[in-house]
Design a protein around this motif. Structure first.
Motif, PDB file in Angstrom:
ATOM      1  N   ALA A 213      -0.230  -6.211   2.639  1.00  0.00           N
ATOM      2  CA  ALA A 213      -0.239  -7.262   3.672  1.00  0.00           C
ATOM      3  C   ALA A 213       0.963  -7.008   4.571  1.00  0.00           C
ATOM      4  O   ALA A 213       2.091  -6.947   4.096  1.00  0.00           O
TER       5      ALA A 213
ATOM      6  N   MET B 227      -6.009  -9.486   1.762  1.00  0.00           N
ATOM      7  CA  MET B 227      -6.095  -8.023   1.681  1.00  0.00           C
ATOM      8  C   MET B 227      -7.477  -7.516   1.291  1.00  0.00           C
ATOM      9  O   MET B 227      -7.777  -6.328   1.472  1.00  0.00           O
TER      10      MET B 227
ATOM     11  N   LEU C 184      -4.835  -7.112  -5.514  1.00  0.00           N
ATOM     12  CA  LEU C 184      -5.652  -8.209  -4.977  1.00  0.00           C
ATOM     13  C   LEU C 184      -5.568  -9.445  -5.867  1.00  0.00           C
ATOM     14  O   LEU C 184      -5.785 -10.562  -5.416  1.00  0.00           O
TER      15      LEU C 184
ATOM     16  N   SER D 282       1.658  -8.350  -8.011  1.00  0.00           N
ATOM     17  CA  SER D 282       1.588  -7.819  -6.649  1.00  0.00           C
ATOM     18  C   SER D 282       2.821  -6.968  -6.400  1.00  0.00           C
ATOM     19  O   SER D 282       3.655  -6.795  -7.273  1.00  0.00           O
TER      20      SER D 282
ATOM     21  N   CYS E  36      -3.777  -6.611   7.350  1.00  0.00           N
ATOM     22  CA  CYS E  36      -3.668  -5.913   6.074  1.00  0.00           C
ATOM     23  C   CYS E  36      -4.228  -4.502   6.188  1.00  0.00           C
ATOM     24  O   CYS E  36      -5.007  -4.198   7.085  1.00  0.00           O
TER      25      CYS E  36
ATOM     26  N   ALA F 178      -9.434  -5.532   3.897  1.00  0.00           N
ATOM     27  CA  ALA F 178      -8.836  -4.224   4.171  1.00  0.00           C
ATOM     28  C   ALA F 178      -9.243  -3.230   3.091  1.00  0.00           C
ATOM     29  O   ALA F 178      -9.529  -2.062   3.373  1.00  0.00           O
TER      30      ALA F 178
ATOM     31  N   SER G 293       0.833  -1.207   0.000  1.00  0.00           N
ATOM     32  CA  SER G 293       0.000   0.000   0.000  1.00  0.00           C
ATOM     33  C   SER G 293       0.866   1.255   0.000  1.00  0.00           C
ATOM     34  O   SER G 293       0.348   2.372  -0.011  1.00  0.00           O
TER      35      SER G 293
ATOM     36  N   ALA H 271      -5.265  -0.771   3.628  1.00  0.00           N
ATOM     37  CA  ALA H 271      -5.395  -0.179   2.294  1.00  0.00           C
ATOM     38  C   ALA H 271      -5.511   1.327   2.449  1.00  0.00           C
ATOM     39  O   ALA H 271      -6.097   1.822   3.421  1.00  0.00           O
TER      40      ALA H 271
ATOM     41  N   THR I 228      -3.397  -1.819  -1.649  1.00  0.00           N
ATOM     42  CA  THR I 228      -3.575  -2.746  -0.534  1.00  0.00           C
ATOM     43  C   THR I 228      -2.234  -3.330  -0.104  1.00  0.00           C
ATOM     44  O   THR I 228      -1.386  -3.609  -0.941  1.00  0.00           O
TER      45      THR I 228
END
Lengths: 328, 150
Positions: free
Chosen positions: A303, A199, A229, A271, A318, A202, A105, A320, A301
């Protein structure tokens, strides 16, 4: 107060640097620079990541016709231990720097912080940047790069790249209209291979906070984009949003934009910090600039586990953070 | 946020592992490794003077060398993703875990990097392999006291 409405903060310019897989992806032509191999001409992957960060920072300063002295404040972070990619890169720049960590994030976290500095007239120009590197992240959180264990289909592929953005009070095409800092959500998810699902709650929490604070419906935005995600996490988010009465017809995920999961071997999608950074700062801003979309919400987002907490069988908290953009 | 709702939703959307495909590919690729080993063994027995007992370690060593070379060239992880347990369970999996850890740590030098990290993944196999052998050894000894030999 987790959200703030901004009135005089604008995106001045961005610069994105990526690796080979991202160049081959569907939005490869939108990036400013790319490397053909993961070493980027350096001796280690860690140095390669720093190289990309430096190029992204220098690139955006040049692109905006500014000098280092013009930038009053820089916020940045990455996924390496002690966020070394960010802080080591800043050795080469005479810019006040605050390192931040929000896992993946970090892209929107750094941008939101930079925006608050500009909005409150603390500085005329502020810089936000972030990076991730497939090999440094694999090493940090998973296994050695050449380790041949079979990965499950729910896992994701860390994006190699760095993205930077300069925000300022000088009006431009893209205005930052609002920011929302999310709450840390932990629903006791423990599967380290399935961070997308971890995630999703979140992201939903952050969206709820944002919609509530600004008193709007999701349809207010042309696109609501989550950070990373992936295919699995996106499905979880959409299902959960429906249960909470939020209809998300305009949802996209950077992890599914930056790669073509049907053609590229990236499991469920992309990711990493760079996933949302390079996608937002190139392709999504291009959509805004060409007026294909007018209102955009990006929720990056992250983790927040470490290899130690994971091995101690703790669950994965998590978070965001969201930034809203509008075309002027 | 509701934990039960999330657990249910996450479970529903969790992509199925292709277990049957994985098992078949692992069976075939693991068998292929065994065939390669057998061919190497036959070559050694037919063309050299080594006895069967002397020749066996060469089979393992050859598989290890092939694995390390493939790991070094960045090919093994791609084959490993396809073959799964077929390559993970034979000695190739063990060799790959050591070689990949060593390559990964090269940037931290030979002592703290390669030396310190080489057994990062393989160490646990050795530790519990030795412990298991020790326990089985005791059982065997106790049985031999009762007149049973294994």
């Amino acid at each position: 107060m987790s959200s703030a409405r901004l009135n005089n903060t604008y995106v001045q310019g961005t610069f994105t640097v990526v690796g080979p897989m991202e160049m081959d992806g569907p939005i490869g032509s939108y990036f400013d620079a790319g490397y053909k191999d993961l070493y980027c001409g350096e001796k280690s992957f860690e140095k390669a990541e720093q190289m990309m960060v430096k190029r992204a920072i220098k690139g955006v300063i040049d692109k905006c016709n500014l000098t280092e002295a013009d930038i009053g404040m820089a916020f940045g972070g990455d996924l390496c231990n002690q966020i070394t990619a960010a802080s080591f890169s800043m050795r080469d720049f005479k810019i006040p720097f605050a390192g931040v960590f929000g896992a993946c994030s970090t892209s929107m976290l750094s941008l939101a912080l930079a925006s608050t500095f500009v909005e409150s007239n603390q500085t005329k120009y502020a810089l936000a940047f972030t990076s991730s590197h497939n090999a440094t992240a694999e090493r940090q959180f998973r296994f050695p790069t050449e380790y041949g264990a079979q990965k499950p289909p729910c896992t994701t592929y860390t994006v190699t790249g760095a993205g930077s953005c300069i925000v300022s009070s000088i009006p431009s095409d893209i205005k930052i209209t609002g920011i929302t800092f999310g709450e840390v959500v932990d629903l006791e998810h423990k599967d380290i291979n399935d961070l997308g699902s971890a995630m999703a709650p979140a992201a939903l929490k952050c969206l709820q906070l944002h919609l509530e604070a600004f008193n709007i419906e999701p349809s207010y935005y042309d696109m609501i984009v989550t950070g990373d995600l992936s295919k699995v996490g996106r499905a979880v988010l959409l299902d959960m949003a429906k249960e909470y009465g939020i209809e998300l017809n305009n949802h996209y995920d950077c992890g599914l934009i930056v790669y073509d999961i049907n053609k590229q071997k990236v499991f469920s999608g992309g990711s990493g910090c760079a996933c949302s950074a390079v996608t937002t700062y190139s392709y999504l801003f291009h959509l805004l600039e060409t007026r294909k979309i007018k209102k955009l919400l990006v929720m990056a987002t992250g983790a927040l586990m470490s290899p130690t907490t994971f091995q101690q069988k703790d669950s994965i908290p998590c978070v965001a953070h969201a930034v809203a953009f509008e075309v002027m | 946020m509701n934990k039960e709702l999330f657990a249910k939703t996450a479970k529903k959307n969790y992509p199925k592992k292709p277990k049957v495909r994985n098992a078949i590919v692992a069976f075939l690729s693991g068998g292929l490794v065994a065939i390669i080993g057998q061919v190497i063994l036959n070559i050694i027995l037919n063309y050299t003077d080594y006895t069967l007992e002397e020749a066996l370690p060469f089979v393992s060593i050859t598989i290890i060398i092939i694995t390390v070379i493939l790991t070094g060239f960045g090919v093994y992880d791609k084959i490993g993703q396809i073959c799964g347990a077929g390559l993970f369970i034979p000695i190739s999996g063990f060799a790959n875990s050591m070689a990949s850890s060593a390559i990964e740590s090269r940037s931290e030098g030979l002592v703290y990097g390669v030396g310190g990290n080489m057994f990062k993944l393989a160490g646990t196999v050795i530790v519990y392999g030795v412990v298991a052998t020790y326990i089985l050894g005791i059982i065997r000894f106790l049985l031999s006291l009762g007149g049973i030999t294994i």
